[in-house]
Design a protein around this motif. Structure first.
Motif, short mmCIF file in Angstrom:
data_model
loop_
_atom_site.label_atom_id
_atom_site.label_comp_id
_atom_site.label_asym_id
_atom_site.label_seq_id
_atom_site.Cartn_x
_atom_site.Cartn_y
_atom_site.Cartn_z
N ALA A 83 0.69 -1.33 0.10
CA ALA A 83 0.00 -0.12 -0.08
C ALA A 83 0.60 1.43 0.07
N PRO A 84 0.68 2.07 -0.83
CA PRO A 84 1.72 3.20 -1.06
C PRO A 84 1.64 4.26 0.00
N TRP A 85 0.37 4.27 0.62
CA TRP A 85 0.40 5.31 1.83
C TRP A 85 0.88 4.77 3.14
N LEU A 86 1.54 3.51 3.18
CA LEU A 86 1.91 3.03 4.54
C LEU A 86 3.65 3.23 4.56
N ALA A 87 3.80 3.84 5.48
CA ALA A 87 5.32 4.27 6.04
C ALA A 87 6.02 3.03 6.30
N GLY A 88 7.22 2.97 5.47
CA GLY A 88 8.04 1.87 5.79
C GLY A 88 7.65 0.46 5.18
N GLY A 89 6.43 0.37 4.35
CA GLY A 89 5.77 -0.66 3.65
C GLY A 89 5.61 -1.73 4.71
N ASP A 90 5.27 -1.26 6.09
CA ASP A 90 4.88 -2.40 7.08
C ASP A 90 3.46 -2.90 6.63
N VAL A 91 3.28 -4.01 5.83
CA VAL A 91 1.90 -4.08 5.30
C VAL A 91 1.24 -5.15 6.13
#
Length: 380
Positions: free
Chosen positions: A354-362
């Motif tokens: 998800a592009p809005w997640l900081a650091g890509g912690d999905v």
């Protein structure tokens, strides 16, 4: 912990049309605990009212090919019509969304309320028995007293006058209060409110929702609110289920969902809410899919700004993205929220994060871009 008052498991609801079978509800799951207030949120046509009418047994033309609806641990779909009739209205009650069409225009408010008190939950009677009971006067005084008392409880200032009035003589707000009074007459354990403020102006809607919230809290009633307005859901619910095209795409406690909206549809709904800083939102482009020919994969893909080719083919099963938070989107990883989807999880669809997640912690979720404002909008 006590058993939930309502459990909906893998519910499918179909309608036969001239164009084929409309798969309106496609495997939804949600739970309402005793004393909890939950909301089912989504735009018009996404299947909210079909869901609650299926729970109440008010869709004789529909077929339910799969799924369970468990009320107090009992699968109501396995009950006879008479058994469901005895629970409907007495233990499970519903406030319809249009007060003018939900009230009989040729009967006074009092006549309708006394009929509810007299016949609600009773088995269907023969004509002769019906006539004999209708002529009985033994409990009429008590029914009248109880009806007028209930009108007073919904803050109608002249309950005796309203009791003798016809629906056409009352304002929209008054008619909505009458519907609330009728729904609460039998002290139900589960109350379903189908957009109870949709036909009212904003000020009256706020008063009606505040009143309903106070009444159900006093009675410790479990409530399922149906609404298209996330702002309303935020005010009245403990937990929110976001619904799109017959599927629940995100579930979370209310505070968590607003602090960390994950599914692109949920974020689109939030961004559509007008705010003082951003004005009127642009809304979500596109329209709901054809229920007679639904996509094999994600039903939101045609309208999603983050969709990839794989989204059109692979079903986005709900996955746990955090404590008590589930999202049905390939942008997120996590264990399947339902056991029946474990086989799908074995072949993960990778469309990025998800592009809005900081650091890509999905897996654990993340903060949305900006704080959620008090009225439910997002400040970018």
């Amino acid at each position: 912990m006590a058993d939930p008052i309502l459990e909906v498991k893998n519910l499918h609801v179909h309608f036969e049309t001239h164009d084929g079978t409309a798969e309106v509800i496609n495997g939804i799951d949600f739970t309402i605990e005793r004393g909890e207030t939950a909301a089912l949120v989504g735009e018009t046509g996404c299947g909210k009212s079909v869901t609650v009418k299926s729970i109440m047994g008010l869709l004789p033309s529909a077929t339910i090919p799969e799924g369970e609806i468990r009320y107090k641990g009992e699968d109501v779909l396995s009950l006879s019509d008479a058994e469901r009739h005895s629970r409907r209205g007495k233990e499970m009650s519903m406030i319809m969304q249009d007060p003018m069409t939900s009230l009989n225009p040729v009967l006074t408010v009092g006549e309708q309320m006394m009929d509810v008190l007299k016949w609600q939950g009773r088995p269907r009677l023969s004509l002769s028995k019906l006539v004999r009971d209708a002529l009985s006067t033994g409990s009429k005084a008590e029914y009248r007293r109880r009806a007028i008392e209930m009108l007073g409880e919904v803050e109608i200032s002249a309950p005796e006058r309203v009791f003798e009035s016809y629906p056409v003589e009352l304002s929209g707000g008054m008619r909505q209060r009458v519907l609330i009074a009728i729904a609460l007459l039998s002290e139900p354990d589960l109350l379903i409110a189908d957009e109870p403020g949709t036909a009212l102006d904003v000020t009256t809607e706020a008063k009606v929702l505040d009143l309903l919230d106070e009444l159900v809290e006093e009675r410790d009633t479990s409530v399922l609110y149906i609404t298209h307005d996330l702002g309303v859901a935020r005010e009245v619910s403990d937990r929110i289920n976001v619904m799109y095209a017959g599927e629940i795409v995100e579930q979370a406690p209310t505070a968590d969902l607003f602090a960390n909206p994950q599914h692109p549809y949920t974020r689109g709904l939030l961004e559509s809410i007008p705010t003082l800083s951003t004005g009127i939102g642009d809304g979500i482009e596109g329209h709901l899919p054809d229920y007679t020919d639904p996509p094999a994969g994600c039903r939101f893909a045609d309208r999603c700004p983050h969709a990839e080719p794989a989204c059109y083919d692979a079903y986005p099963y709900p996955r746990q993205t955090g404590p008590d938070h589930a999202t049905a989107c390939h942008l997120f990883s996590g264990t399947p929220a339902r056991e029946r989807h474990e086989s799908l999880a074995a072949e993960r669809v990778d469309i990025g994060t998800a592009p809005w997640l900081a650091g890509g912690d999905v897996a654990g979720g993340g903060d949305a871009p900006g704080d959620v404002s008090a009225d439910g909008g997002t400040d970018q």
